[in-house]
Design a protein around this motif. Structure first.
Motif, PDB file in Angstrom:
ATOM      1  N   UNK A   1       0.839  -1.209   0.000  1.00  0.00           N
ATOM      2  CA  UNK A   1       0.000   0.000   0.000  1.00  0.00           C
ATOM      3  C   UNK A   1       0.873   1.258   0.000  1.00  0.00           C
ATOM      4  N   UNK A   2       1.909   1.235   0.843  1.00  0.00           N
ATOM      5  CA  UNK A   2       2.813   2.402   0.928  1.00  0.00           C
ATOM      6  C   UNK A   2       3.444   2.662  -0.444  1.00  0.00           C
ATOM      7  N   UNK A   3       3.934   1.584  -1.077  1.00  0.00           N
ATOM      8  CA  UNK A   3       4.592   1.757  -2.383  1.00  0.00           C
ATOM      9  C   UNK A   3       3.591   2.289  -3.411  1.00  0.00           C
ATOM     10  N   UNK A   4       2.383   1.698  -3.415  1.00  0.00           N
ATOM     11  CA  UNK A   4       1.421   2.104  -4.451  1.00  0.00           C
ATOM     12  C   UNK A   4       0.926   3.542  -4.247  1.00  0.00           C
ATOM     13  N   UNK A   5       1.129   4.093  -3.034  1.00  0.00           N
ATOM     14  CA  UNK A   5       0.747   5.493  -2.819  1.00  0.00           C
ATOM     15  C   UNK A   5       1.948   6.437  -2.917  1.00  0.00           C
ATOM     16  N   UNK A   6       3.039   5.935  -3.502  1.00  0.00           N
ATOM     17  CA  UNK A   6       4.198   6.809  -3.708  1.00  0.00           C
ATOM     18  C   UNK A   6       5.087   6.930  -2.488  1.00  0.00           C
ATOM     19  N   UNK A   7       4.965   5.985  -1.564  1.00  0.00           N
ATOM     20  CA  UNK A   7       5.761   6.063  -0.336  1.00  0.00           C
ATOM     21  C   UNK A   7       6.955   5.130  -0.364  1.00  0.00           C
ATOM     22  N   UNK A   8       7.315   4.626   0.826  1.00  0.00           N
ATOM     23  CA  UNK A   8       8.547   3.843   0.954  1.00  0.00           C
ATOM     24  C   UNK A   8       8.347   2.657   1.890  1.00  0.00           C
ATOM     25  N   UNK A   9       9.212   1.626   1.720  1.00  0.00           N
ATOM     26  CA  UNK A   9       9.105   0.419   2.545  1.00  0.00           C
ATOM     27  C   UNK A   9       9.753   0.606   3.923  1.00  0.00           C
ATOM     28  N   UNK A  10      10.416   1.726   4.118  1.00  0.00           N
ATOM     29  CA  UNK A  10      10.934   2.025   5.459  1.00  0.00           C
ATOM     30  C   UNK A  10      11.113   3.525   5.623  1.00  0.00           C
ATOM     31  N   UNK A  11      10.782   3.997   6.810  1.00  0.00           N
ATOM     32  CA  UNK A  11      10.969   5.413   7.108  1.00  0.00           C
ATOM     33  C   UNK A  11      12.203   5.632   7.949  1.00  0.00           C
ATOM     34  N   UNK A  12      12.437   4.696   8.897  1.00  0.00           N
ATOM     35  CA  UNK A  12      13.551   4.928   9.823  1.00  0.00           C
ATOM     36  C   UNK A  12      14.131   3.647  10.409  1.00  0.00           C
ATOM     37  N   UNK A  13      13.478   2.508  10.231  1.00  0.00           N
ATOM     38  CA  UNK A  13      14.000   1.285  10.848  1.00  0.00           C
ATOM     39  C   UNK A  13      14.947   0.519   9.933  1.00  0.00           C
TER      40      UNK A  13
END
Ligand SMILES: Cc1cc2nc3c(=O)[nH]c(=O)nc-3n(C[C@H](O)[C@H](O)[C@H](O)COP(=O)(O)OP(=O)(O)OC[C@H]3O[C@@H](n4cnc5c(N)ncnc54)[C@H](O)[C@@H]3O)c2cc1C
Length: 498
Positions: free
Chosen positions: A417-429
């Motif tokens: 879901x994150x990828x399909x909304x233009x996001x990323x598989x990790x923010x800080x971990x």
């Protein structure tokens, strides 16, 4: 072959056995761990699903010792992994059974606090919070503040490019590191950056920060210190729904105000926090926002009033304000305890870490709720809303066959879901051992190869934290060897493959 354990126990022979006498010479007898029981302490980081007993653990106290350890590993072609406090949540410090785990927890000197240049120089095992505590008498603090800051190490923070609640305004670790002393994977002790953050040439400090221990081992860190703000206000706003809370986040940022932190918790996360620490958040909340504003007193007063107004317009039915440290701590208690608190309402859970653009928060949160409903798997949400950095906690009962796999599936779908909304598989971990399989969903083969070229420039032998970040061994990298087809840039002669 059987190695004699430090504490007298025998253990099966490992590939690292021949290194034991030399490591003992370098670190002393109490700086080398071979006892199987003691090794078990180091078999995982905060992500306990991945475990491996290391071949050998060493506990150096100086940068020179780290250099000697790495040189010995390089000469023997033995892989090595750095470990700070072991709080990582992606299996980044997962050891190798045929390798050496280099633990920095005895390298805890704060070498210098320089209030005039607002810099500190610290060893990698120093805890994040200890830097702020040492800087406080000078009216300064170290801004990146992971929730694990009481225990996590600055070396680990550099490797993960760690964030925290206040990174929305103050930036991530990479924005606060201006110089690094490192031991290269060949064993050379050298500096990256000049400590000012203004050195010409490639930004190797930036490249190293967030490289998850794959480019070398940090032995000293120069960090920026930030002035403690004149005023701080913390607001707790309760909403009936996550959608309303998410809309308030977008409206605050859209108004031009940049709070130090905007954190969000849903009803399930609040339930867990109430059970664990009785934080007494407003009753019946479907979502709470914690908004912290800092800076000059006049600005904070004006912005606090504006944020209150926005929250009210977006449907907040109760807003509390904290004006002193005790009131502030009371508001933060629920948020800071949330990960551990979930243990009160579920026997086991996965801490996920993904990013979506802030404006996509309401839609993605609604999709996560649908996923939870359709799978029957509870998901608690507690996250850095201002950055769009989600931390869904996927709950399961590990005594039930198949429950963990089902939770993993939901957790993976959230990343999709994150990828399909233009996001990323990790923010800080970080990616670590856990998320390498998701890298090809976010990056094409050319992107991954280019990243590998950087890795190979630092670590041509592929011995430094192998098996992390990348889904498949490529180029110079990790066993079983080189990539079949050369990278297009290598084929064209523009880049050299080591
Ligand atoms: C309850 C909890 C809350 C957390 N909250 C946050 C948060 O708010 N924000 C956030 O960003 N993270 C958070 N984390 C994750 C974790 O604390 C961070 O990733 C932290 O930076 C890890 O530091 P560490 O010393 O424990 O590193 P480790 O887990 O020991 O190692 C992490 C990685 O760093 C590498 N490494 C360690 N030391 C060195 C070194 N000297 N040189 C080179 N590489 C090295 C390791 O090889 C590994 O890849 C949280 C974890 C927990 C358990």
């Amino acid at each position: 072959m059987t190695a004699q354990a430090t504490h007298g126990e025998a253990r099966p022979g490992t590939a690292t056995d021949p290194l034991v006498p030399l490591m003992t010479q370098i670190c002393g007898r109490d700086g080398v761990v071979t006892d199987p029981l003691d090794l078990a302490t180091y078999e995982c980081d905060g992500l306990t699903a991945h475990r491996c007993s290391p071949g050998l653990v060493v506990l150096p106290t100086t940068a020179e010792q780290v250099a000697a350890i790495v040189t010995a590993c390089a000469q023997a072609k033995i892989p090595f992994v750095a470990r700070g406090s072991g709080t990582g949540l992606s299996g980044g410090a997962l050891p190798r059974s045929d390798g050496v785990l280099i633990v920095t927890s005895r390298m805890r000197n704060i070498i210098a606090i320089d209030p005039e240049s607002r810099r500190a120089i610290v060893e990698p095992g120093v805890t994040n919070l200890a830097v702020s505590q040492a800087a406080a008498p000078f009216g300064l603090f170290y801004a990146p503040d992971p929730s694990s800051q009481v225990i996590c190490s600055v070396g680990g923070n550099v490797a993960e490019n760690s964030g925290g609640a206040h990174c929305l305004k103050h930036g991530f670790t990479v924005h606060h590191v201006t110089g690094l002393e490192i031991v290269t994977p060949a064993g050379e002790l050298t500096w990256l950056g000049d400590g000012t953050g203004a050195a010409p040439g490639y930004d190797l400090v930036g490249a190293f920060t967030g490289s998850e221990g794959t480019l070398g081992i940090v032995t000293k860190i120069v960090v920026k210190l930030t002035r403690i703000p004149e005023a701080v206000t913390t607001l707790l706003a309760a909403f009936s729904t996550m959608g309303a809370g998410g809309a308030a986040v977008s409206a605050i940022i859209g108004s031009g105000i940049l709070p130090a932190a905007i954190e969000m918790m849903d009803a399930l996360a609040i339930e867990a926090a109430e059970a664990a620490v009785a934080c007494r958040y407003p009753e019946g909340a479907g979502a709470v926002l914690i908004v912290e504003l800092d800076g000059p007193a006049a600005d904070v007063a004006r912005e606090t009033a504006a944020v209150r107004g926005i929250c009210e317009r977006e449907g907040a039915y109760e807003i509390r304000a904290a004006h002193d440290a005790d009131e502030r701590a009371a508001i933060w208690t629920g948020r800071k305890s949330a990960f551990a608190a979930v243990g009160r309402i579920s026997p086991a859970y996965i801490v996920q870490d993904g990013v979506v653009p802030r404006t996509a928060l309401p839609e993605v949160l609604a999709r996560i709720a649908e996923l939870s409903a359709s799978s029957g798997i509870r998901v608690a949400n507690v996250f850095h809303a201002g950055d769009g950095n989600l931390h869904p906690l996927v709950l399961f009962d590990d005594s039930q066959p198949g429950a963990e796999a089902a939770a993993e599936a939901v957790s993976g779908e959230i990343l999709d879901l994150c990828i399909s909304h233009g996001g990323s598989i990790t923010g800080e971990h970080g990616v670590g051992a856990d998320k390498s399989k998701f890298m090809p969903k976010m990056f094409g083969p050319g992107d991954l190869d280019t990243m590998q070229l950087l890795r190979c420039a630092f670590d041509p032998a592929g011995l430094c934290n192998p098996g992390k970040i990348f889904p498949t061994p490529r180029l110079c990298g990790e066993a079983p060897g080189v990539r079949r087809a050369p990278h297009p840039l290598v084929a064209s002669g523009k880049l050299e493959q080591f």
